[in-house]
Design a protein around this motif. Structure first.
Motif, short mmCIF file in Angstrom:
data_model
loop_
_atom_site.label_atom_id
_atom_site.label_comp_id
_atom_site.label_asym_id
_atom_site.label_seq_id
_atom_site.Cartn_x
_atom_site.Cartn_y
_atom_site.Cartn_z
N GLU A 43 0.83 -1.20 0.00
CA GLU A 43 0.00 0.00 0.00
C GLU A 43 0.87 1.26 0.00
O GLU A 43 0.54 2.25 -0.64
CB GLU A 43 -0.93 -0.02 1.22
N ASP A 47 4.79 -0.56 -6.16
CA ASP A 47 5.63 -1.25 -7.14
C ASP A 47 6.21 -2.56 -6.61
O ASP A 47 6.80 -3.33 -7.36
CB ASP A 47 6.75 -0.30 -7.58
N ASN B 443 -5.58 5.47 -4.91
CA ASN B 443 -4.88 4.20 -4.75
C ASN B 443 -5.92 3.07 -4.82
O ASN B 443 -6.85 3.04 -4.02
CB ASN B 443 -4.17 4.17 -3.40
N VAL B 445 -5.86 0.16 -3.86
CA VAL B 445 -5.91 -0.61 -2.61
C VAL B 445 -6.95 0.00 -1.66
O VAL B 445 -7.71 -0.70 -0.99
CB VAL B 445 -4.52 -0.63 -1.93
N ARG B 448 -10.55 -0.54 -2.98
CA ARG B 448 -10.95 -1.93 -2.75
C ARG B 448 -11.36 -2.13 -1.28
O ARG B 448 -12.36 -2.77 -0.98
CB ARG B 448 -9.80 -2.87 -3.11
N SER B 489 3.12 -2.20 -13.61
CA SER B 489 2.73 -3.52 -13.07
C SER B 489 1.43 -3.47 -12.28
O SER B 489 0.87 -4.50 -11.94
CB SER B 489 3.86 -4.06 -12.19
N THR B 490 0.93 -2.27 -11.97
CA THR B 490 -0.33 -2.21 -11.22
C THR B 490 -1.53 -1.85 -12.11
O THR B 490 -2.63 -1.63 -11.60
CB THR B 490 -0.24 -1.20 -10.04
N GLU B 493 -4.17 -4.35 -11.61
CA GLU B 493 -4.82 -4.19 -10.31
C GLU B 493 -5.94 -3.15 -10.42
O GLU B 493 -7.03 -3.32 -9.87
CB GLU B 493 -3.78 -3.75 -9.28
#
Lengths: 486, 559
Positions: A43, A47, B443, B445, B448, B489-490, B493
């Protein structure tokens, strides 16, 4: 809400030439696992690459190294100050490794028409090998894989699982041998890191070797060992007066009797290193141990079990057990790590088996003088993992040397029939061990296994001593000092 | 026969305008249903299977503990299995799907056994079966309490020797469609590189979406991607309000809350008690007690806790200490091991449990051949809806993966070969979507987490219209936040969180449409004069074009 500091290995192959450790501080709930720490770090630092899926120890995605030991992140409780690194496999990014080749090497059942279904008996035999979640913790730490063409522990587990299954149409043994069946040193590390507690060396490797034996595929050098055991009851030839020729019957201690034990000497100490065994005897006598030494004891059978030549094992076990039972012994002492592990794990003995380090620590030893040396302690696999004995030898060593230096915990390559059957693998492992020893700059390497002692001595530029021998040296130094003082 | 653990060469997908990958059948999802579909489809042509994780590791199949329902013995019958399934499903089940399940489940079990599955056997050397909730015959086959893992490992072995091309850690973020026909998918690799896969037919085997709830048994991949992908491609979904809350999830440690405690614990004789030591199931279902259906047991536990008879951590006790230690060790080894890790020896101490989001009974509307309402698109497993009605019986999900996985693979495999060109427009839309994440602000995260809490609070076991309305507002607000991809890479997500928001809104909207209590769906704000068997309602349905609830009973297709 506990706060946890954690160091995490970071490596991005598109930018970095080598990995670095980065430190993070996160808040987590009580009882948090390593995975929850990783979520919290993610969080802060989106990365960060790490793999996970089921979160309940069932999928094997999240294995990594915590403080050098492979564990499942979702199961292992997080601790402050822990260091997280990827498994010892090619790193794709940060904690993510390439699992592909290792997973691809796991064999598949090849069904065929008209094959019988397994019976319950067979199902029950297969089940202990079936719970593998392919996390590759075992592959990460296997020493043989580092130096030999060996597909690794879980691939062998699978070959054995298939060999047990009547539905499979392949003969698994030639394949297993080609994949390196005989390179395994039975160091047991794979079993100890397995989150599903699968006893791969005992339940797969040695069993595959036993099937190979029935097919006449045992290595010639291993067959020679079986032959000498058949002929002499011992796994090594006689080249000098043996320990049992020099000592026998009941040996009384010098002072008060603190313990009475039967003494199982083992082939290596009896025939190849009788001097070391005599040192141990002296240490035991000084510490109040009465020893009963049956001369008819023979090889424990370990070299046969490890190499799959098990036909004569029941007879050997019976003979050894009778030797001690007939003398009314309730505790048998071993000083060879391999014999100890074999008596404890492969026998059903009516008596208790203790290792010499265990015994000495439990009765409390006479303090020696401290010798002016730095000593590295090498953990014998069959003592550390075969018997779970880690602290006792360190305690003993701590009483007699200036400093005990830790070595990376790794097999020296002497075990599992590898030294005789696959000398190149065995030598390569010992070479690595010797390098680690050189790096420490110690004066002496101390261990508690005749195989390790003999093998490391051949490869290291440092002297190698048995733990009781160095303890005896400490006693002698003390004696010399006392007699001077008087 | 060589297993290929495909690593896509960068040149295969890196460039825009590249032709990408092409196969006859594309399977999205690598759990039990997806791999079974892939094995079947491979009989008809080349197959690509994508996995967000690594095949065998993702999805919920390897986590499934209890078992696989199949009629194997002469005392049992397909009629009985079918009746149990309808009764358990509150008669909302699609009868055609139920019939296929009960008829073909034994054959699919035999496939697994032929391929080497190591199910527990009886002393007579036949596959053993045990009792599960809501069933009048012990018809649940098992491998200790790691049955799904056994199924998955068996499938994986066959996958490794097949010619199926496996794309690991490749996330499909959109289906590609042309003229209302699905022609493949657009995906991202773990590193965030795009890859297009064209296929004559595409199978969604993406599993369920219980991860939209704060407390869930699902693997991290259970984010409902297939519902979102299918919905956006125009497919119709049914009964999305039907979320099964498994009665027994772990409550400690906090971060691992929701972890499944298998129904097999109760099947083996485990009993439930509240903090006062009362065996409370006597008050909710005196006949079936702990082995009542999951909806009933979950509500019973939730009620005990809500009314103050729960433990300090908000659960009740599930106790097997009266069973012989050997039975626990042999039949429940995973439970024993997991609890030991968390400091509880279930041989001598009770477990603490509370309900946890577990399974989506709803999903893509399918025919028994697994076709969806969109040409070129098939669905199977938890991604599809209708089989389980309003509540799933334990042991029917693993059976479903095999029965309908095989059917989906076969149907997709038999479909006509086509020569579609690359749908450049659809690809351009995805590229725009991805580039928007670069300028996002939230974000994923955090979004979610907020979503999961909102769903747990407002669309959980007990529901009311006002709470559902409030939850829908929250979900819509979260869905409107522009997500930020902090690294390439996210990107995946971000797409996944978008999917979760969409799926959550489908669940809540469907829950509002169903103005009755039925099976797992409980509307405490509604009093109804009918019971499940006489309900005037059929499936709820939802697509881009229409939404509603069927009036004419469970057997009708639409409207």
């Amino acid at each position: 809400m506990p706060q946890i500091k954690v160091k995490i290995y970071r490596f991005d192959p598109s930018k970095d030439t080598e990995g670095t450790l980065r430190e993070y501080t996160v808040d987590v709930a009580d009882g948090a696992r390593v995975l929850h720490v990783l979520h919290a770090v993610h969080e802060q630092d989106p990365d960060l690459a790490y793999r996970y899926c089921c979160g309940t120890g069932q999928c094997g995605s999240c294995a990594l190294q915590v403080n050098g030991v492979p564990v499942l992140a979702c199961f292992h409780e997080a601790t402050d100050g822990m260091v997280l690194r990827p498994l010892n496999l090619p790193v794709q990014k940060d904690l993510v490794v390439d699992m592909g080749p290792a997973l691809a090497s796991i064999a598949s059942l090849v069904p065929g028409p008209g094959r019988d279904l397994p019976r319950k008996r067979e199902i029950d035999a297969i089940k202990p090998l079936r719970s593998c979640i392919e996390c590759l913790a075992c592959v990460s730490i296997c020493p043989a894989m580092e130096v030999a063409e060996f597909t690794g522990p879980t691939a062998m587990r699978q070959e054995m699982r298939l060999a047990l299954d009547p539905r499979d149409t392949r003969d698994r043994i030639p394949q297993a041998i080609q994949e390196g069946l005989f390179t395994c040193t039975t160091c047991q590390y794979c079993w100890k890191v397995c989150p599903k507690d699968i006893q791969i060396p005992g339940k797969a490797i040695e069993k595959l070797r036993a099937i190979a034996n029935r097919q006449g595929l045992t290595l010639p050098r291993h067959q020679e060992i079986a032959q000498i055991i058949r002929e002499t009851g011992r796994s090594v030839p006689r080249t000098q007066p043996t320990f049992l020729e020099q000592v026998g019957g009941t040996i009384e201690p010098y002072g008060e009797v603190k313990a009475t034990v039967g003494f199982f000497v083992g082939c290596m100490y009896n025939l190849r290193l009788p001097r070391t065994a005599l040192d141990a005897l002296e240490v035991l006598r000084r510490n109040g141990v009465r020893l009963i030494i049956p001369p008819e004891q023979i090889c424990c059978g370990s070299p046969l079990i490890r190499t799959g030549q098990v036909a004569a094992i029941p007879e050997i076990q019976e003979k050894n057990i009778r030797a001690f039972v007939s003398r009314g012994v309730d505790t048998v002492l071993t000083m060879c790590a391999g014999c100890g592990s074999t008596l404890k794990n492969d026998y059903r003995t009516p008596f208790r088996v203790v290792d010499i380090n265990e015994l000495l620590c439990s009765i409390g030893i006479e303090m020696p003088d401290i010798l002016p040396v730095r000593a590295a302690y090498h953990d014998p696999c069959h003592l550390l993992r075969g018997q779970g004995i880690r602290d006792q030898p360190r305690q003993i060593l701590g009483t007699v040397v200036n400093e005990v230096v830790e070595l990376p915990v790794k097999c020296c390559g002497a075990g599992g029939g590898t030294r005789s059957g696959m000398p190149q693998v065995s030598h390569a492992l010992a070479g690595k061990k010797a390098e680690e020893i050189s790096k420490t700059g110690v004066d002496v390497v101390v261990t508690s296994c005749p195989f390790c002692e003999f093998h490391i001595r051949e490869h290291s530029d440092r002297p190698v001593q048995n733990i009781t021998s160095i303890l005896l040296e400490g006693y002698r130094a003390k004696d010399a000092r006392c007699s001077k003082e008087n | 026969m060589q297993f290929i653990y495909v690593r896509i060469e960068p040149t295969l997908y890196k460039m825009r305008g590249d032709e990408g990958l092409k196969s006859h059948v594309l399977i999205v999802g690598s759990g039990g249903a997806g791999v079974r579909a892939a094995l079947e489809a491979a009989k008809y042509g080349d197959v690509i299977i994508t996995s967000k994780s690594i095949p065998g590791k993702g999805g919920c199949t390897p986590m499934a503990e209890g078992g696989y329902n199949a009629v194997l013995r002469s005392q049992d019958s397909c009629v009985l299995h079918s009746e149990d399934t309808f009764r358990g499903g509150a008669y909302l089940n699609d009868p055609a799907l139920v019939e296929v399940l009960v008829r073909e489940s034994p054959d699919r079990l035999n496939d697994l056994v032929r391929w080497g599955a190591v199910f527990d056997f009886t002393e007579e050397d036949t596959v053993a079966q045990r009792s599960f909730g809501g069933q009048r015959f012990p018809r649940t086959c098992y491998a200790g309490d790691r049955t799904g893992h056994e199924v998955m490992m068996t499938l994986l072995e066959q996958l490794r020797t097949s010619d199926v091309q496996v794309l690991s850690e490749v996330t499909v973020i959109s289906l590609l469609a042309e003229e209302n026909r699905v022609t493949g998918a657009y995906a991202l690799t773990r590193d965030g590189n795009p890859v297009t896969i064209r296929a004559d037919s595409t199978v969604l085997a993406t599993g369920g979406g219980s991860q939209i709830y704060d407390i869930s048994t699902n693997s991290a991949t259970g984010t409902g991607d297939g519902y979102a992908l299918g919905y956006r491609a125009g497919a119709e979904l049914i009964d999305m309000e039907m979320v099964q809350f498994h009665p027994t999830g772990a409550v400690y440690p906090y971060d691992a809350r929701g972890r499944l405690i298998t129904e097999a614990v109760r099947g083996e004789g485990g009993i439930l008690t509240n903090a006062r030591g009362e065996r409370f199931m006597e008050r909710y279902d005196p006949e079936r007690m702990e082995l009542s259906t999951r909806d009933v047991v979950a509500r019973a536990i939730a009620t005990e806790v809500l009314e103050g008879r729960g433990t300090a951590r908000g659960g009740v006790y599930l106790d097997v200490t009266h069973l012989p230690a050997r039975q626990i060790e042999e039949k429940l080894p995973v439970m024993l091991e997991q609890f030991l890790r968390f400091g509880v020896d279930i041989r001598s101490e009770p477990m603490e449990v509370a309900p946890t989001a577990h399974h989506f009974m709803g999903g893509l509307r399918i025919t028994p051949d697994c076709t969806t309402t969109v040409p070129g698109l098939f669905a199977c497993g938890e991604a599809a809806g209708g089989l389980h009605g309003a509540n799933r019986l334990g042991g029917n999900a693993l059976a479903e993966t095999q029965v309908f996985g095989k059917r989906a693979g076969e149907s997709a495999g038999k479909s006509r070969k086509r020569t579609d060109s690359l749908p450049r427009k659809a690809i351009a839309v995805q590229e725009e979507r991805l580039s928007a994440y670069r300028s996002g602000i939230e974000n994923p995260v955090k979004i979610r987490r907020d979503l999961r809490l909102a769903m747990w609070e407002g669309a959980g076991i007990f529901r009311t219209a006002p709470e559902l309305e409030t939850t829908l507002e929250k979900v819509d607000a979260l869905a409107a936040r522009p997500l930020k991809a902090y690294a390439v890479s996210t990107l995946a997500e971000c797409c996944t969180v978008e999917n979760m928001c969409l799926v959550a809104s489908l669940v809540v909207r469907s829950a509002l449409l169903r103005t009755e209590s039925r099976g797992a769906h409980v509307r405490t704000d509604i009093k109804q004069p009918w019971d499940a068997a006489t309900s005037p309602f059929g499936h709820t349905y939802m697509s881009v074009k229409r939404a509603g609830i069927e009036r004419s009973g469970c057997a009708d297709a639409a409207d």
